[in-house]
Design an enzyme around this catalytic site. Structure first.
Site, short mmCIF file in Angstrom:
data_model
loop_
_atom_site.label_atom_id
_atom_site.label_comp_id
_atom_site.label_asym_id
_atom_site.label_seq_id
_atom_site.Cartn_x
_atom_site.Cartn_y
_atom_site.Cartn_z
N ARG A 107 0.88 -1.18 0.00
CA ARG A 107 0.00 0.00 0.00
C ARG A 107 0.91 1.22 0.00
NH1 ARG A 107 -5.24 1.46 2.00
NH2 ARG A 107 -5.35 3.58 2.81
N HIS A 134 -7.28 0.81 -6.70
CA HIS A 134 -7.58 0.24 -5.37
C HIS A 134 -8.36 -1.07 -5.56
CE1 HIS A 134 -7.93 0.04 -1.17
NE2 HIS A 134 -8.62 1.14 -0.89
N GLN A 137 -10.35 -3.05 -2.72
CA GLN A 137 -11.57 -2.33 -2.33
C GLN A 137 -12.73 -2.69 -3.25
OE1 GLN A 137 -11.94 0.23 0.28
NE2 GLN A 137 -14.10 -0.13 -0.20
N ASP A 230 -16.15 9.53 -1.86
CA ASP A 230 -14.89 9.35 -1.15
C ASP A 230 -14.48 10.72 -0.63
OD1 ASP A 230 -12.53 8.27 -0.19
OD2 ASP A 230 -11.59 7.98 -2.15
N CYS A 271 -15.81 4.40 0.92
CA CYS A 271 -14.71 3.49 1.29
C CYS A 271 -14.08 3.86 2.63
CB CYS A 271 -13.67 3.45 0.18
SG CYS A 271 -13.06 5.06 -0.30
N ARG A 316 -14.18 -5.77 3.42
CA ARG A 316 -12.78 -5.68 2.97
C ARG A 316 -12.01 -6.94 3.35
NH1 ARG A 316 -10.01 -1.14 2.27
NH2 ARG A 316 -8.59 -2.58 1.21
#
Length: 338
Positions: A107, A134, A137, A230, A271, A316
């Site tokens: 990440r 991502h 996700q 987001d 998210c 997740r």
């Protein structure tokens, strides 16, 4: 035969529609096993490196719990533990880690870093988030949609806000691959790049997905089964907060915008983290200067029965478990589904 074995998941286009659908369905299956306390240690004895250039709550927690549930041993390496090209090249680091670990999560910032880790480590590498994409996700997001609606077929998902960030890119491309209609509502200068749009349009031509990118937020949300947003400023992004807030306030998910979908059953995704109230120091500072009580999503919508954000967050872990299981373990996967 395991169709996925040994593969990395660096971006959504790494897998076909059939493969992404399998990851979603397998995540739902693994969630059911977890709820019934049925062991599923597909990765018993494996060691997983978790590399974090950026801080994380959900991604780190999800990979750690997923690895433990699968019988693997996760090892966290933060930005102070590993060089990431500063004192040692990414290629050299990849070879070292690949000699010790069975799989690597990354990440961070550059997509090239995660690509180099995959190219040189010799083990599966999973993108836990970069500036561009991502993918883990996405499996959780579309899993949440499938759980809620029973099927992904014919759904329309609208993303509103900063349309050039990694989540918007990933939603656009994943939806296009899966044949889900994707609308992006964003100001012109915050719309997806031409290169991302081209990837999505090429995928949509095969799947039949309808893509709409528009400044007109009313047109973007019309007939949406799900609204998604987001944070308005991504982690590490150097921008004028005041300008960005003024730009994006018309794209805030609130009761008025939700009503404009024209559908009673529209759900809301995010998210996380979300600036839906003043209970964070950063949120409080931004909101005070603009005399607002929320940014990208209002608290009444965030806390409402329309919101599936915490189901999405919990998913997740199941999504990541699915991805790691099939690329590093050897569960039986019927070849016929591909």
């Amino acid at each position: 035969m395991n169709h996925f074995y040994g593969k990395s998941f660096l971006k959504e286009t790494d897998f076909s529609a059939a493969e992404i659908n399998y990851l979603i369905d397998f995540a739902i299956h693994l969630k059911s096993l977890k709820q019934q306390n049925i062991p599923h240690q597909y990765l018993a004895g494996k060691n997983i490196a978790l590399l974090f250039e950026k801080s994380s709550t959900r991604t780190r927690s999800a990979f750690t719990v997923a690895a433990n549930d699968l019988g693997a041993h996760p090892e966290f390496l933060g930005k102070n533990d590993i060089q990431f090209g500063n004192k040692e090249s990414v290629a050299d680091t990849a070879k070292v880690l690949g000699g010790m670990f069975d799989g690597i999560e990354f990440r961070g910032f550059k997509q090239k870093t995660v690509a180099d880790l995959a190219a040189y480590s010799g083990v599966p590498v999973w993108n836990g988030l970069t500036d561009d994409w991502h993918p883990t996700q996405m499996i959780a997001d579309f899993m949440t949609l499938k759980e809620h609606f029973g099927s992904l077929e014919g759904l329309t998902l609208t993303y509103v806000g900063d349309g050039r960030n990694n989540v918007a890119n990933s939603l656009l491309v994943t939806g296009a691959i899966l044949g889900i209609n994707i609308h992006i509502g964003a100001p012109n200068e915050l719309q997806p790049t031409a290169s991302v749009l081209e990837i999505a349009q090429n995928a949509a031509a095969k799947s039949g997905a309808q893509i709409l990118v528009t400044e007109d937020v009313t047109a973007a949300v019309k007939n949406a089964d799900a609204l998604y947003t987001d944070v308005w400023v991504s982690m590490g992004e150097d921008v004028d907060y005041d300008k960005r807030i003024t730009q994006l306030l018309p794209y805030q998910i609130n009761e008025d915008l939700l009503a404009q979908t024209g559908k009673e059953e529209t759900i809301v995704l995010h998210c996380l983290p979300a600036f839906h109230d003043t209970q964070t120091t950063i949120g409080a500072q931004l909101l005070k200067s603009h005399h607002l009580d929320a940014l990208e999503i209002t608290d009444d919508v965030f806390q409402s029965t329309k919101s599936v954000v915490f189901q999405e967050a919990a998913n997740r872990m199941h999504a990541i478990k699915s991805i790691m299981s099939v690329t590093l373990g050897k569960p039986f996967i019927p070849e016929s589904i591909f």
